[in-house]
Design a protein around this motif. Structure first.
Motif, mmCIF file in Angstrom:
data_model
loop_
_atom_site.group_PDB
_atom_site.id
_atom_site.type_symbol
_atom_site.label_atom_id
_atom_site.label_comp_id
_atom_site.label_asym_id
_atom_site.label_seq_id
_atom_site.Cartn_x
_atom_site.Cartn_y
_atom_site.Cartn_z
ATOM 1 N N LEU A 177 40.824 42.400 41.289
ATOM 2 C CA LEU A 177 41.625 41.905 42.409
ATOM 3 C C LEU A 177 41.382 40.409 42.636
ATOM 4 N N PHE A 178 40.145 39.966 42.445
ATOM 5 C CA PHE A 178 39.859 38.536 42.578
ATOM 6 C C PHE A 178 40.618 37.738 41.517
ATOM 7 N N LEU A 179 40.542 38.190 40.281
ATOM 8 C CA LEU A 179 41.223 37.484 39.200
ATOM 9 C C LEU A 179 42.727 37.430 39.433
ATOM 10 N N ALA A 180 43.267 38.489 40.032
ATOM 11 C CA ALA A 180 44.709 38.546 40.293
ATOM 12 C C ALA A 180 45.100 37.819 41.574
ATOM 13 N N GLY A 181 44.099 37.423 42.396
ATOM 14 C CA GLY A 181 44.383 36.727 43.642
ATOM 15 C C GLY A 181 44.955 37.633 44.717
ATOM 16 N N ILE A 182 44.594 38.913 44.681
ATOM 17 C CA ILE A 182 45.127 39.899 45.622
ATOM 18 C C ILE A 182 44.021 40.373 46.559
ATOM 19 N N SER A 183 44.300 40.381 47.852
ATOM 20 C CA SER A 183 43.328 40.854 48.825
ATOM 21 C C SER A 183 43.115 42.357 48.670
ATOM 22 N N PRO A 184 41.862 42.815 48.707
ATOM 23 C CA PRO A 184 41.597 44.257 48.611
ATOM 24 C C PRO A 184 42.107 45.027 49.828
ATOM 25 N N LYS A 185 42.420 44.298 50.915
ATOM 26 C CA LYS A 185 42.910 44.945 52.131
ATOM 27 C C LYS A 185 44.425 45.151 52.119
ATOM 28 N N ARG A 186 45.097 44.595 51.137
ATOM 29 C CA ARG A 186 46.554 44.718 51.063
ATOM 30 C C ARG A 186 46.954 46.180 50.911
ATOM 31 N N VAL A 187 48.012 46.587 51.576
ATOM 32 C CA VAL A 187 48.523 47.954 51.476
ATOM 33 C C VAL A 187 49.165 48.145 50.103
ATOM 34 N N SER A 188 48.747 49.175 49.394
ATOM 35 C CA SER A 188 49.212 49.380 48.018
ATOM 36 C C SER A 188 50.730 49.527 47.923
ATOM 37 N N TYR A 238 31.510 40.281 43.010
ATOM 38 C CA TYR A 238 30.674 41.435 43.338
ATOM 39 C C TYR A 238 29.214 41.020 43.529
ATOM 40 N N GLY A 239 28.642 41.384 44.671
ATOM 41 C CA GLY A 239 27.252 41.053 44.962
ATOM 42 C C GLY A 239 27.015 39.618 45.366
ATOM 43 N N ARG A 240 28.096 38.851 45.636
ATOM 44 C CA ARG A 240 27.957 37.416 45.934
ATOM 45 C C ARG A 240 28.310 37.097 47.392
ATOM 46 N N ASN A 241 27.967 37.969 48.302
ATOM 47 C CA ASN A 241 28.272 37.763 49.714
ATOM 48 C C ASN A 241 27.734 36.420 50.219
ATOM 49 N N ASP A 242 28.604 35.671 50.906
ATOM 50 C CA ASP A 242 28.287 34.358 51.502
ATOM 51 C C ASP A 242 28.047 33.256 50.477
ATOM 52 N N MET A 243 28.284 33.537 49.211
ATOM 53 C CA MET A 243 28.134 32.492 48.194
ATOM 54 C C MET A 243 29.480 31.794 47.979
ATOM 55 N N ARG A 260 32.507 52.118 50.603
ATOM 56 C CA ARG A 260 32.059 51.344 49.441
ATOM 57 C C ARG A 260 32.103 49.857 49.759
ATOM 58 N N ALA A 261 31.173 49.103 49.205
ATOM 59 C CA ALA A 261 31.145 47.658 49.410
ATOM 60 C C ALA A 261 32.267 46.991 48.615
ATOM 61 N N THR A 262 32.968 46.098 49.292
ATOM 62 C CA THR A 262 34.027 45.313 48.649
ATOM 63 C C THR A 262 33.697 43.844 48.824
ATOM 64 N N TYR A 263 33.841 43.081 47.765
ATOM 65 C CA TYR A 263 33.602 41.646 47.803
ATOM 66 C C TYR A 263 34.885 40.920 47.429
ATOM 67 N N TYR A 264 35.216 39.878 48.202
ATOM 68 C CA TYR A 264 36.450 39.120 47.909
ATOM 69 C C TYR A 264 36.396 37.767 48.592
ATOM 70 N N CYS A 265 37.317 36.898 48.230
ATOM 71 C CA CYS A 265 37.433 35.585 48.861
ATOM 72 C C CYS A 265 38.647 35.600 49.790
ATOM 73 N N PRO A 266 38.443 35.569 51.108
ATOM 74 C CA PRO A 266 39.573 35.612 52.048
ATOM 75 C C PRO A 266 40.516 34.410 51.906
ATOM 76 N N GLN A 267 40.011 33.328 51.312
ATOM 77 C CA GLN A 267 40.801 32.118 51.223
ATOM 78 C C GLN A 267 41.788 32.123 50.060
ATOM 79 N N CYS A 268 41.402 32.706 48.936
ATOM 80 C CA CYS A 268 42.315 32.647 47.780
ATOM 81 C C CYS A 268 42.816 34.025 47.321
ATOM 82 N N GLN A 269 42.459 35.069 48.053
ATOM 83 C CA GLN A 269 43.023 36.380 47.781
ATOM 84 C C GLN A 269 43.891 36.788 48.963
ATOM 85 N N HIS A 270 45.147 37.022 48.692
ATOM 86 C CA HIS A 270 46.110 37.271 49.776
ATOM 87 C C HIS A 270 46.825 38.606 49.584
#
Length: 270
Positions: A177-188, A238-243, A260-270
């Motif tokens: 999802l990070f590579l695709a630039g998609i927020s994990p919170k987006r409705v499928s 993954y595993g890079r919280n606050d980095m 489950r733990a989810t890691y993402y960038c709120p700024q570049c994943q939409h």
């Protein structure tokens, strides 16, 4: 938990070591894993020759003339091939001794793995209704989009559903999802066809890269030689919280989705 790349790495490592080997004896040291190891295996596969080893999702399938051994690594399982004379270690629950003085041993401290059996022309229920393999042609640019129509679950949970596509576990879902630039919170069900096309390509790339790099070093995973995988050295989120995000000037955030733990960038994943 070992995911598809770790299981595929294990399969590739085992293949040249066990295929065409004859089983001299079968040993069950701890019968109760996630399910009980079938006791009949001691007689059923004794003197049988391993024909092939394949993978379906996160399951390893070991083919004999009389059926298939179905193995799952669970949360902490690993499989090694060692000289039969080597002392057993704690949490070695199952062993196949071969005709070349080597053994295949199943190691699982938490005992969430499984060793099951299916006869020829039969299939265990747990293998029914599995989605396509993510690296197969069957998993094409439109598979995810077509199956997402009308769905309300978040997109990360959607791609982790083994009925949709097998083997996209927690680590690689976040990375894809990070590579695709998609927020994990987006409705499928509210994600466009074009974004699913890109996500499909990213899933294939992330999994292929992980397999080529030997899997991910997390917790207890090791490959068939006992060496750790090393894909974790190049994980983006993954595993890079606050980095710092390696793509923009944002920071990686950790949230909990479906326990489950989810890691993402709120700024570049939409």
């Amino acid at each position: 938990m070992p995911e598809l790349p770790e299981v595929e790495t294990t399969r590739r490592g085992l293949e040249p070591l066990i295929v065409e080997r004859k089983i001299l004896s079968v040993h069950i040291y701890k019968k109760q894993l996630r399910w009980e190891i079938p006791f009949h295996l001691i007689k059923t596969i004794k003197n049988q020759i391993i024909k092939k080893i394949s993978r379906r999702g996160k399951y390893l399938l070991v083919d004999f003339e009389v059926g298939q051994l179905v193995m799952h690594l669970g949360m902490s399982g690993s499989i090694s091939v060692v000289p039969s004379s080597e002392p057993l270690k704690k949490h070695h629950h199952f062993e196949l001794k071969f005709d070349n003085s080597f053994s295949m041993r199943f190691h699982d401290p938490r005992r969430f793995g499984s060793i099951l059996w299916q006869k020829n022309n039969e299939q265990l229920k747990l293998l029914n209704n599995l989605g396509p393999e993510p690296l197969s042609y069957e998993f094409d640019d439109y598979s995810l989009y077509n199956l997402s129509i009308g769905k309300t679950k978040n997109i990360k949970s959607f791609i982790m559903d083994s009925n949709i596509v097998v083997g996209v576990g927690n680590i690689y879902a976040s990375e894809s999802l990070f590579l695709a630039g998609i927020s994990p919170k987006r409705v499928s069900g509210k994600t466009s066809r074009d974004r699913y096309k890109k996500l499909t390509q990213c899933i294939k790339k992330i999994l292929s890269d992980a397999i080529n790099n030997g899997g991910t070093t997390l917790n207890d995973f090791s490959n068939v030689d006992g060496e750790p995988g090393y894909f974790s050295q190049i994980l983006s989120v993954y595993g890079r919280n606050d980095m710092p995000c390696n793509r923009c000037d944002g920071k990686i955030k950790k949230i909990i989705q479906n326990q489950r733990a989810t890691y993402y960038c709120p700024q570049c994943q939409h």
